[in-house]
Scaffold this active site. Structure first.
Site, PDB file in Angstrom:
ATOM      1  N   SER A  24      37.711  29.151  46.838  1.00  0.00           N
ATOM      2  CA  SER A  24      39.125  29.515  46.720  1.00  0.00           C
ATOM      3  C   SER A  24      39.866  29.146  47.999  1.00  0.00           C
ATOM      4  O   SER A  24      39.537  29.627  49.087  1.00  0.00           O
ATOM      5  CB  SER A  24      39.258  31.016  46.467  1.00  0.00           C
ATOM      6  N   HIS A  42      39.627  26.277  43.496  1.00  0.00           N
ATOM      7  CA  HIS A  42      40.406  27.376  42.898  1.00  0.00           C
ATOM      8  C   HIS A  42      41.651  27.595  43.758  1.00  0.00           C
ATOM      9  O   HIS A  42      41.556  27.820  44.965  1.00  0.00           O
ATOM     10  CB  HIS A  42      39.521  28.618  42.872  1.00  0.00           C
ATOM     11  N   ASP A  80      45.032  29.832  44.241  1.00  0.00           N
ATOM     12  CA  ASP A  80      45.637  31.129  43.909  1.00  0.00           C
ATOM     13  C   ASP A  80      47.140  31.091  44.131  1.00  0.00           C
ATOM     14  O   ASP A  80      47.601  30.894  45.255  1.00  0.00           O
ATOM     15  CB  ASP A  80      45.030  32.221  44.795  1.00  0.00           C
ATOM     16  N   MET A 106      50.665  33.158  43.909  1.00  0.00           N
ATOM     17  CA  MET A 106      51.175  34.543  43.896  1.00  0.00           C
ATOM     18  C   MET A 106      52.679  34.545  44.075  1.00  0.00           C
ATOM     19  O   MET A 106      53.224  33.725  44.821  1.00  0.00           O
ATOM     20  CB  MET A 106      50.542  35.340  45.031  1.00  0.00           C
ATOM     21  N   HIS A 108      45.044  29.570  39.420  1.00  0.00           N
ATOM     22  CA  HIS A 108      45.099  30.976  39.001  1.00  0.00           C
ATOM     23  C   HIS A 108      46.505  31.497  39.252  1.00  0.00           C
ATOM     24  O   HIS A 108      46.881  31.740  40.411  1.00  0.00           O
ATOM     25  CB  HIS A 108      44.039  31.745  39.811  1.00  0.00           C
ATOM     26  N   MET A 165      48.973  34.185  39.462  1.00  0.00           N
ATOM     27  CA  MET A 165      49.210  35.634  39.557  1.00  0.00           C
ATOM     28  C   MET A 165      50.712  35.814  39.688  1.00  0.00           C
ATOM     29  O   MET A 165      51.229  36.231  40.729  1.00  0.00           O
ATOM     30  CB  MET A 165      48.452  36.207  40.765  1.00  0.00           C
ATOM     31  N   MET A 214      38.705  39.523  37.065  1.00  0.00           N
ATOM     32  CA  MET A 214      38.941  39.849  38.470  1.00  0.00           C
ATOM     33  C   MET A 214      37.972  40.950  38.878  1.00  0.00           C
ATOM     34  O   MET A 214      37.853  41.981  38.206  1.00  0.00           O
ATOM     35  CB  MET A 214      40.375  40.332  38.684  1.00  0.00           C
ATOM     36  N   GLY A 226      39.129  38.548  50.689  1.00  0.00           N
ATOM     37  CA  GLY A 226      38.372  39.368  51.621  1.00  0.00           C
ATOM     38  C   GLY A 226      38.186  40.820  51.218  1.00  0.00           C
ATOM     39  O   GLY A 226      37.785  41.641  52.052  1.00  0.00           O
ATOM     40  N   ASP A 280      35.997  36.567  40.026  1.00  0.00           N
ATOM     41  CA  ASP A 280      36.853  36.210  41.172  1.00  0.00           C
ATOM     42  C   ASP A 280      37.130  37.454  41.991  1.00  0.00           C
ATOM     43  O   ASP A 280      37.749  38.403  41.512  1.00  0.00           O
ATOM     44  CB  ASP A 280      38.162  35.617  40.622  1.00  0.00           C
ATOM     45  N   GLY A 281      36.643  37.434  43.245  1.00  0.00           N
ATOM     46  CA  GLY A 281      36.926  38.527  44.165  1.00  0.00           C
ATOM     47  C   GLY A 281      35.667  39.153  44.714  1.00  0.00           C
ATOM     48  O   GLY A 281      34.837  39.661  43.964  1.00  0.00           O
ATOM     49  N   GLY A 293      35.982  32.827  48.009  1.00  0.00           N
ATOM     50  CA  GLY A 293      36.883  32.415  49.073  1.00  0.00           C
ATOM     51  C   GLY A 293      36.274  32.647  50.424  1.00  0.00           C
ATOM     52  O   GLY A 293      35.676  31.741  51.027  1.00  0.00           O
TER      53      GLY A 293
END
Ligand code: DX5
Ligand code: ZN
Length: 225
Positions: free
Chosen positions: A8, A33, A35, A37, A68, A70, A141, A149, A175-176, A197
């Site tokens: 990520s 990936h 992200d 936002m 992704h 969001m 998720m 993190g 993911d996460g 990530g």
């Protein structure tokens, strides 16, 4: 099933973005990936369609750019991301009252991109089941979206197992908070695709870490009861 590993970009050194994308390209990972936002669906801001274009320029032709979203209005942005080079567009099913899931999935697929349906940690598998026929992948998720993190939420594991029971051949992604241990736990529950990530970007040798993660996940996925 094919095991997929997706670094990520959120965890990259933002001062050296092009080099970091090239590092992913050379790592043996299956996709990058990205992200996105909007400060509304999640309390943070990140990348834009221009970042997707940068990724496309720095990745080998044909390498997946897994995007992704969001954001509250994925229907307004999905095509822009595909036009800039995203090859998978993921959007969240928490938006199903305001976003026409089937219409958006059809639009993305009409532009030759893959569709991922994303679920926050608290959103149950039952929300996704009616839409599995229009999805190329489901994204579970395993943290609350918005930041890299964070710690893996193990309560999501039964949902992964439920989805796998209903969809034996579907790509199920987590993911996460993914690292060696949490990736194995997710694979044992039935996940076959892993976004990581902070774990992968912290490695001096990303290629070795990708290969090691892939081997561990393959073994854990195959060991399912
Ligand atoms: C979180 C993002 C993740 C994030 C994962 O909102 O969707 O993709 O980059 O980061 P780590 O692997 O550090 O938890
Ligand atoms: Zn993500």
């Amino acid at each position: 099933m094919k095991i997929r590993i997706l670094p990520s970009l959120l965890a990259a050194d933002m001062g050296r973005l092009a080099e970091e994308i090239a590092r992913v390209a050379a790592s043996g990972a299956d996709a990058l990936h990205l992200d996105v936002m909007d400060g509304h669906f999640v309390p943070n801001l990140s990348f834009s369609p221009d970042t997707a274009a940068l990724c496309r320029r720095c990745l080998p032709e044909g390498m997946e750019l897994n995007t992704h979203l969001m954001i509250t209005n994925p229907d307004a942005y999905a095509k822009r991301f595909v036009d800039k080079g995203s090859t998978t567009v993921q959007f969240h099913l928490e938006l199903r009252e305001t976003v026409n899931v089937r219409a958006l999935a059809a639009l993305v697929q009409a532009h030759k991109a893959r569709v991922g349906l994303a679920l926050n940690p608290e959103t149950p598998a039952e929300v996704a089941l009616p839409y599995l026929d229009c999805a190329d992948e489901v994204l579970c998720m395993t943290v609350h979206p918005g930041y890299g993190g964070q710690a893996f939420i193990a309560d999501v594991l039964p949902k992964i197992a439920t989805l796998r029971r209903h969809a034996p051949a579907l790509d199920i992604m987590v993911d996460g908070g993914i690292n060696r241990e949490t990736a194995e736990a997710a694979a044992r529950a039935g996940a076959n695709a892993f976004v990581a990530g902070s774990f992968l970007f912290a490695q001096a040798d990303m290629a070795a870490a990708v290969a090691d993660l892939r081997a561990r996940c393959a073994a854990a996925f195959a060991s399912r009861a």
